[in-house]
Structures are given as structure tokens and as C-alpha cells.
Design an enzyme around this catalytic site. Structure first.
Site, PDB file in Angstrom:
ATOM      1  CG  ASN A  18      -1.746   1.216   1.391  1.00 49.39           C
ATOM      2  OD1 ASN A  18      -1.795   2.053   0.490  1.00 49.39           O
ATOM      3  ND2 ASN A  18      -2.419   1.351   2.528  1.00 49.39           N
ATOM      4  CE  LYS A  20      -0.244   3.377   4.767  1.00 47.38           C
ATOM      5  NZ  LYS A  20      -0.132   3.517   6.208  1.00 47.38           N
ATOM      6  CG  HIS A 105      -5.729   1.932   5.465  1.00 45.40           C
ATOM      7  ND1 HIS A 105      -5.300   2.894   6.340  1.00 45.40           N
ATOM      8  CD2 HIS A 105      -4.689   1.084   5.282  1.00 45.40           C
ATOM      9  CE1 HIS A 105      -4.037   2.646   6.676  1.00 45.40           C
ATOM     10  NE2 HIS A 105      -3.646   1.555   6.039  1.00 45.40           N
ATOM     11  CD  GLU A 107      -3.004   5.686   6.675  1.00 41.80           C
ATOM     12  OE1 GLU A 107      -3.042   5.650   5.435  1.00 41.80           O
ATOM     13  OE2 GLU A 107      -2.036   5.263   7.345  1.00 41.80           O
ATOM     14  CD  GLU A 179      -3.152  -2.209   7.571  1.00 46.29           C
ATOM     15  OE1 GLU A 179      -2.052  -2.411   7.061  1.00 46.29           O
ATOM     16  OE2 GLU A 179      -3.822  -1.192   7.352  1.00 46.29           O
ATOM     17  N   GLY A 185       2.704   2.696  10.730  1.00 47.94           N
ATOM     18  CA  GLY A 185       3.642   3.803  10.529  1.00 47.94           C
ATOM     19  C   GLY A 185       4.356   4.240  11.795  1.00 47.94           C
ATOM     20  CB  SER A 225       5.554  -1.374  12.094  1.00 47.45           C
ATOM     21  OG  SER A 225       5.130  -0.048  12.317  1.00 47.45           O
TER      22      SER A 225
HETATM   23  P1  13P Z   1       3.280   0.663   7.656  1.00 48.01           P
HETATM   24  O1  13P Z   1       3.785  -0.645   7.110  1.00 48.01           O
HETATM   25  O2  13P Z   1       4.005   1.848   7.131  1.00 48.01           O
HETATM   26  O3  13P Z   1       3.194   0.621   9.154  1.00 48.01           O
HETATM   27  O4  13P Z   1       1.778   0.838   7.136  1.00 48.01           O
HETATM   28  C1  13P Z   1       0.896  -0.212   7.273  1.00 48.01           C
HETATM   29  C2  13P Z   1      -0.325   0.093   6.496  1.00 48.01           C
HETATM   30  O5  13P Z   1      -1.088   0.977   6.853  1.00 48.01           O
HETATM   31  C3  13P Z   1      -0.587  -0.694   5.287  1.00 48.01           C
HETATM   32  O6  13P Z   1      -1.879  -0.506   4.832  1.00 48.01           O
END
Ligand code: 13P
Length: 266
Positions: A18, A20, A105, A107, A179, A185, A225
Site C-alpha cells: 500500500n 498510500k 483502511h 486512515e 492492522e 507507521g 510496521s
Molecule cells: P506501515 O507498514 O508503514 O506501518 O503501514 C501499514 C499500512 O497501513 C498498510 O496498509
């Protein structure tokens, strides 16, 4: 912890990148080339999907060509066509080569106010339009600390499972991604015990609402992560079928190293 490892026979491992809101066309094309070469050289039987921003989908589709690396989108709207300024529908995503779409997600839930019912509508429309939905669920740190993790996850996943109740042919195409919000992140990966506890619980929910066979075939990914140095321990867990990778999917070397961390398939 009680669980049977059927990973290799029943569930094809899946790694999803992903990106983003990162990457312009040029860098996406470079990345596509590196992944195409890296993945095709590996001859692995896992499935790999990259989800760039909408603006890079077409170029990446051209670049990947006949490669077995697949394309996904990070979001979709649930209507077919029409007066929905700023939105993209599933047929458009298919038109630029997408096979998968990430939905719900954290976010999108927190920054863009997506709720359970919208995520259900998007899941159903994705199936209608020929896209495989990757439905994300996860608890916040506060919810985990209050001991609410499993209840929160159930609240997020059940509306989707109920909506699919009479669509047996779609059950095994659903992908669930766990997640934990506090691991996204932040560099704070959930412990292997925490991950396996949740994935085992989710598989139980799938069994309750679908059936035993489907529960053993639906893929449940972990995200948050995941890096080359922790991926092998996570992917070795019996109910983890791959990963949803954020920042480490932006570097081909790291992403390929994560693919290499998958256990060998029988
Ligand atoms: P990270 O791997 O940067 O923690 O992000 C995970 C994520 O949100 C994947 O959709």
C-alpha cells in the site's frame, strides 16, 4: 495457542504493498520494473499486489505487462457511474488493470469518516465490479489498553460477513487485513502472540458466519510496521497468510525482502 497450520495447501500467501499517497508516475514505473524483475526471478508461488495512488495505476499497469505482480487500488466508490465529483468507480479501476482494492483502511476511517455501512457498500460493489476487496480492520491503542480489541474487530468485520451471508461464491475471495492502528507507521509492531490471537479469533468469526471450509480458505493479512527483519516471524504464524505493507513497500529491495520472508510453500 491452538491452531492448525493449513497455510501452504489451502491459502495462497498474499503480500500487498500500500503506497498510500506516495509516488509520481516516473518512480512508480521504476518500482514496477524492479518488482517485475525481482518477482519473476523468484519463481515463488505467493501472490503479490501493489496499490499505488490512482494517478500511477495506468502507467504501472503498462509497465507490469504480463508480469504476475498484480495491481490494486487504495479505495473505490460504490456507485457505477454518475454525478459523484472526485470519485472513482470499480469499473474504472478494472479498466486500468486493478484486480484488488483496499477498503476500510484506518486512515480512511479516521481521516475521511468512512463508517461500517459505507465499507459494506464498497465491499459489495467491489465484488459486483470484479475486484477482490481487502477489508482492513484494527483497534486503536486506547481500545487495546481497555481490553476491547476483539469486540472492536468484531464490530468492524461482522457487517461485512453478514452482508455476504447469502453469497457463498464470494466468501473465499474476501481478504481480511488486521492492522492495529497503533502499529501503522509507528515502528511498533504487534507481538507475535497478539497477532496470532487476533487472527485465530477472526478465523473463528469466519467459521461462525461462513463455514469451516471458507474459514480455512479466506486469507487474513497482518499490517502495521512489517519490515524485512520482523516479517519472517509474523508470516510463520499459523493464521497469518501474508502482509499489507506500507512504508516498506516503497523500496523495491525492502518489499522483495519481505516477500522472501514468506515460509516455503509445499
Ligand atoms: P506501515 O507498514 O508503514 O506501518 O503501514 C501499514 C499500512 O497501513 C498498510 O496498509
Amino acid at each position: 495457542m491452538e491452531s492448525s497450520r493449513t497455510f501452504s495447501r489451502r491459502r495462497r500467501p498474499l503480500i500487498v504493498g500500500n503506497w498510500k499517497m506516495n509516488g509520481l508516475i516516473e518512480s512508480a514505473v521504476d518500482m514496477g520494473e524492479a518488482l517485475r524483475q525481482g518477482f519473476d526471478e523468484r519463481n515463488t508461488s505467493c501472490e503479490v499486489v501493489v496499490c499505488p495512488p490512482f494517478t500511477a495505476l495506468h502507467a504501472l499497469h503498462q509497465q507490469l505487462g504480463e508480469s504476475s505482480v498484480k495491481l490494486g487500488a487504495q479505495n473505490v466508490f460504490c456507485e457505477e457511474f454518475g454525478p459523484y465529483t472526485g470519485e472513482i468507480c470499480g469499473i474504472m479501476l478494472r479498466n486500468v488493470g486493478c484486480r484488488y482494492v483496499i477498503l476500510g483502511h484506518s486512515e480512511r476511517r479516521t481521516l475521511f469518516g468512512e463508517n461500517h455501512s459505507l465499507i459494506v457498500r464498497k465491499t459489495m460493489s467491489s465484488f459486483r465490479d470484479g475486484l477482490q476487496p481487502i477489508v482492513c480492520i484494527g483497534e486503536s491503542l486506547e481500545q487495546r489498553e481497555k481490553g476491547e480489541t476483539l469486540v472492536v474487530l468484531q464490530e468492524q468485520l461482522l457487517p461485512v460477513l453478514k452482508a455476504l451471508a447469502d453469497q457463498r461464491e464470494r466468501w473465499v475471495q474476501l481478504v481480511v487485513a488486521y492492522e492495529p492502528v497503533w502499529a501503522i507507521g509507528t515502528g511498533k509492531v504487534a507481538s507475535t502472540d497478539q497477532i496470532q490471537e487476533v487472527h485465530y479469533y477472526l478465523r473463528g468469526l469466519l467459521k461462525e458466519h461462513f463455514d469451516e471450509d471458507a474459514s480455512q480458505r479466506v486469507r487474513i493479512l497482518y499490517g502495521g510496521s512489517v519490515k524485512p527483519d520482523n516479517a519472517a516471524a509474523i508470516f510463520a504464524l499459523p493464521d497469518v497468510d501474508g502482509g499489507l505493507i506500507g512504508s516498506a513497500s516503497l523500496q523495491s529491495k525492502e518489499f522483495l525482502a519481505i516477500i522472501d520472508a514468506l515460509p516455503a510453500v509445499d
